[in-house]
Design a protein around this motif. Sequence first.
Motif, PDB file in Angstrom:
ATOM      1  N   UNK A  70       0.865  -1.299   0.051  1.00  0.00           N
ATOM      2  CA  UNK A  70       0.098   0.072  -0.077  1.00  0.00           C
ATOM      3  C   UNK A  70       0.784   1.253  -0.081  1.00  0.00           C
ATOM      4  N   UNK A  71       1.975   1.298   0.759  1.00  0.00           N
ATOM      5  CA  UNK A  71       2.860   2.366   0.642  1.00  0.00           C
ATOM      6  C   UNK A  71       3.289   2.521  -0.647  1.00  0.00           C
ATOM      7  N   UNK A  72       3.717   1.454  -1.222  1.00  0.00           N
ATOM      8  CA  UNK A  72       4.424   1.642  -2.563  1.00  0.00           C
ATOM      9  C   UNK A  72       3.455   2.022  -3.596  1.00  0.00           C
ATOM     10  N   UNK A  73       2.130   1.915  -3.358  1.00  0.00           N
ATOM     11  CA  UNK A  73       1.271   2.155  -4.386  1.00  0.00           C
ATOM     12  C   UNK A  73       0.978   3.481  -4.302  1.00  0.00           C
ATOM     13  N   UNK A  74       1.140   4.161  -2.844  1.00  0.00           N
ATOM     14  CA  UNK A  74       0.778   5.644  -2.740  1.00  0.00           C
ATOM     15  C   UNK A  74       1.965   6.207  -3.373  1.00  0.00           C
ATOM     16  N   UNK A  75       3.181   5.798  -2.961  1.00  0.00           N
ATOM     17  CA  UNK A  75       4.256   6.466  -3.604  1.00  0.00           C
ATOM     18  C   UNK A  75       4.448   6.608  -5.017  1.00  0.00           C
ATOM     19  N   UNK A  76       3.915   5.388  -5.709  1.00  0.00           N
ATOM     20  CA  UNK A  76       4.149   5.424  -7.224  1.00  0.00           C
ATOM     21  C   UNK A  76       2.766   6.264  -7.688  1.00  0.00           C
ATOM     22  N   UNK A  77       1.962   6.233  -7.222  1.00  0.00           N
ATOM     23  CA  UNK A  77       0.667   7.152  -7.581  1.00  0.00           C
ATOM     24  C   UNK A  77       0.917   8.633  -7.475  1.00  0.00           C
ATOM     25  N   UNK A  78       1.738   9.044  -6.324  1.00  0.00           N
ATOM     26  CA  UNK A  78       2.258  10.396  -6.309  1.00  0.00           C
ATOM     27  C   UNK A  78       3.313  10.814  -7.502  1.00  0.00           C
ATOM     28  N   UNK A  79       4.026   9.933  -7.634  1.00  0.00           N
ATOM     29  CA  UNK A  79       4.949  10.043  -8.864  1.00  0.00           C
ATOM     30  C   UNK A  79       4.440  10.236 -10.132  1.00  0.00           C
ATOM     31  N   UNK A  80       3.207   9.521 -10.492  1.00  0.00           N
ATOM     32  CA  UNK A  80       2.636   9.320 -11.465  1.00  0.00           C
ATOM     33  C   UNK A  80       1.738  10.865 -11.790  1.00  0.00           C
ATOM     34  N   UNK A  81       1.346  11.141 -10.688  1.00  0.00           N
ATOM     35  CA  UNK A  81       0.440  12.338 -10.503  1.00  0.00           C
ATOM     36  C   UNK A  81       1.197  13.554 -10.963  1.00  0.00           C
ATOM     37  N   UNK A  82       2.266  13.646 -10.337  1.00  0.00           N
ATOM     38  CA  UNK A  82       3.515  14.765 -10.637  1.00  0.00           C
ATOM     39  C   UNK A  82       3.866  15.016 -11.993  1.00  0.00           C
ATOM     40  N   UNK A  83       4.082  13.682 -12.462  1.00  0.00           N
ATOM     41  CA  UNK A  83       4.610  13.718 -13.999  1.00  0.00           C
ATOM     42  C   UNK A  83       3.403  13.892 -14.800  1.00  0.00           C
ATOM     43  N   UNK A  84       2.151  13.363 -14.602  1.00  0.00           N
ATOM     44  CA  UNK A  84       0.990  13.722 -15.665  1.00  0.00           C
ATOM     45  C   UNK A  84       0.683  15.223 -15.374  1.00  0.00           C
ATOM     46  N   UNK A  85       0.720  15.811 -14.259  1.00  0.00           N
ATOM     47  CA  UNK A  85       0.327  17.152 -13.976  1.00  0.00           C
ATOM     48  C   UNK A  85       1.770  18.016 -14.695  1.00  0.00           C
ATOM     49  N   UNK A  86       2.779  17.756 -14.778  1.00  0.00           N
ATOM     50  CA  UNK A  86       3.646  18.343 -15.363  1.00  0.00           C
ATOM     51  C   UNK A  86       3.618  18.478 -16.858  1.00  0.00           C
ATOM     52  N   UNK A  87       3.270  17.273 -17.442  1.00  0.00           N
ATOM     53  CA  UNK A  87       2.954  17.182 -18.864  1.00  0.00           C
ATOM     54  C   UNK A  87       1.670  17.777 -19.186  1.00  0.00           C
ATOM     55  N   UNK A  88       0.632  17.703 -18.297  1.00  0.00           N
ATOM     56  CA  UNK A  88      -0.641  18.294 -18.973  1.00  0.00           C
ATOM     57  C   UNK A  88      -0.794  19.862 -18.849  1.00  0.00           C
ATOM     58  N   UNK A  89       0.217  20.368 -18.016  1.00  0.00           N
ATOM     59  CA  UNK A  89       0.455  21.842 -17.913  1.00  0.00           C
ATOM     60  C   UNK A  89      -1.206  22.615 -17.680  1.00  0.00           C
ATOM     61  N   UNK A  90      -1.878  21.831 -16.909  1.00  0.00           N
ATOM     62  CA  UNK A  90      -3.195  22.579 -16.232  1.00  0.00           C
ATOM     63  C   UNK A  90      -4.424  21.822 -17.140  1.00  0.00           C
ATOM     64  N   UNK A  91      -4.069  21.013 -18.308  1.00  0.00           N
ATOM     65  CA  UNK A  91      -5.231  20.496 -18.953  1.00  0.00           C
ATOM     66  C   UNK A  91      -5.901  19.105 -18.496  1.00  0.00           C
ATOM     67  N   UNK A  92      -6.656  18.623 -19.113  1.00  0.00           N
ATOM     68  CA  UNK A  92      -7.331  17.598 -18.460  1.00  0.00           C
ATOM     69  C   UNK A  92      -6.514  16.291 -18.603  1.00  0.00           C
ATOM     70  N   UNK A  93      -6.926  15.520 -17.698  1.00  0.00           N
ATOM     71  CA  UNK A  93      -6.136  14.111 -17.978  1.00  0.00           C
ATOM     72  C   UNK A  93      -6.960  12.855 -17.609  1.00  0.00           C
ATOM     73  N   UNK A  94      -6.601  11.664 -18.418  1.00  0.00           N
ATOM     74  CA  UNK A  94      -7.418  10.691 -18.350  1.00  0.00           C
ATOM     75  C   UNK A  94      -6.450   9.527 -17.715  1.00  0.00           C
ATOM     76  N   UNK A  95      -7.078   8.797 -16.758  1.00  0.00           N
ATOM     77  CA  UNK A  95      -6.231   7.741 -16.058  1.00  0.00           C
ATOM     78  C   UNK A  95      -6.971   6.400 -16.471  1.00  0.00           C
ATOM     79  N   UNK A  96      -6.214   5.642 -17.272  1.00  0.00           N
ATOM     80  CA  UNK A  96      -6.843   4.275 -17.567  1.00  0.00           C
ATOM     81  C   UNK A  96      -6.233   3.205 -16.735  1.00  0.00           C
ATOM     82  N   UNK A  97      -6.955   2.410 -15.991  1.00  0.00           N
ATOM     83  CA  UNK A  97      -6.596   1.500 -15.058  1.00  0.00           C
ATOM     84  C   UNK A  97      -7.025  -0.048 -15.258  1.00  0.00           C
ATOM     85  N   UNK A  98      -6.021  -0.807 -14.850  1.00  0.00           N
ATOM     86  CA  UNK A  98      -6.188  -2.304 -15.033  1.00  0.00           C
ATOM     87  C   UNK A  98      -6.671  -2.935 -13.684  1.00  0.00           C
ATOM     88  N   UNK A  99      -6.995  -4.110 -13.579  1.00  0.00           N
ATOM     89  CA  UNK A  99      -7.561  -4.963 -12.374  1.00  0.00           C
ATOM     90  C   UNK A  99      -6.341  -5.002 -11.342  1.00  0.00           C
TER      91      UNK A  99
END
Length: 136
Positions: free
Chosen positions: A23-52
Motif C-alpha cells: 500500500x505504501x508502494x502504491x501511494x508513492x507510485x501514485x504520487x509520482x505518476x500524478x506529479x509527472x502527469x500534471x507536469x505534462x498536462x500543464x493544467x489541461x485535463x488528464x485521463x487515467x486508464x486502470x487495469x484490475x
Amino acid sequence: LRSRGVTDPRVLAAMERRGILELELAEKAGVGLAAAAAGIAGGGPIRVVVGPGNNGGDGYVAARHLAAAGVDVRVAALAEPATEVARWARQGWKGTVEPLGNAEPSAVLVDCLFGTGRVRHNRDTPRAARPRTPRG
C-alpha cells in the motif's frame, strides 16, 4: 505536486522482497505518476486508464492526488479491481469510473493497465489493451 517515486523495476522488486508495504508502494507510485502527469498536462485535463491489478491501484492513487490538486482528471477502467491494493486504492478514489470502452480522448493519458510483471498478452487480454506491433 512533487515526485519522489521509484521507477526502476529492479528497485521495486527489491523493495517488495524487503517487505515494503504494497500500500505504501502504491501511494508513492501514485504520487509520482500524478506529479509527472500534471507536469505534462500543464493544467489541461488528464485521463487515467486502470487495469484490475496493482498497477491499476497506482492509477487510482494518482487520480486521487490529481483531483486533490484541482486537476480535471477522469478514470476509465478495464475491469473491476482484483487485488487488495487495487481495491484499497479504488475506495480512495471518490470520482466516477467509466468503462474503458466508453472513455473519451484526452490530451494526456496515464496508462495504468498493466505493470512491469506483465510481459506479454494472453487470450484473456482484451484486444483493445494489447500492444500493436509492426508486421514485417
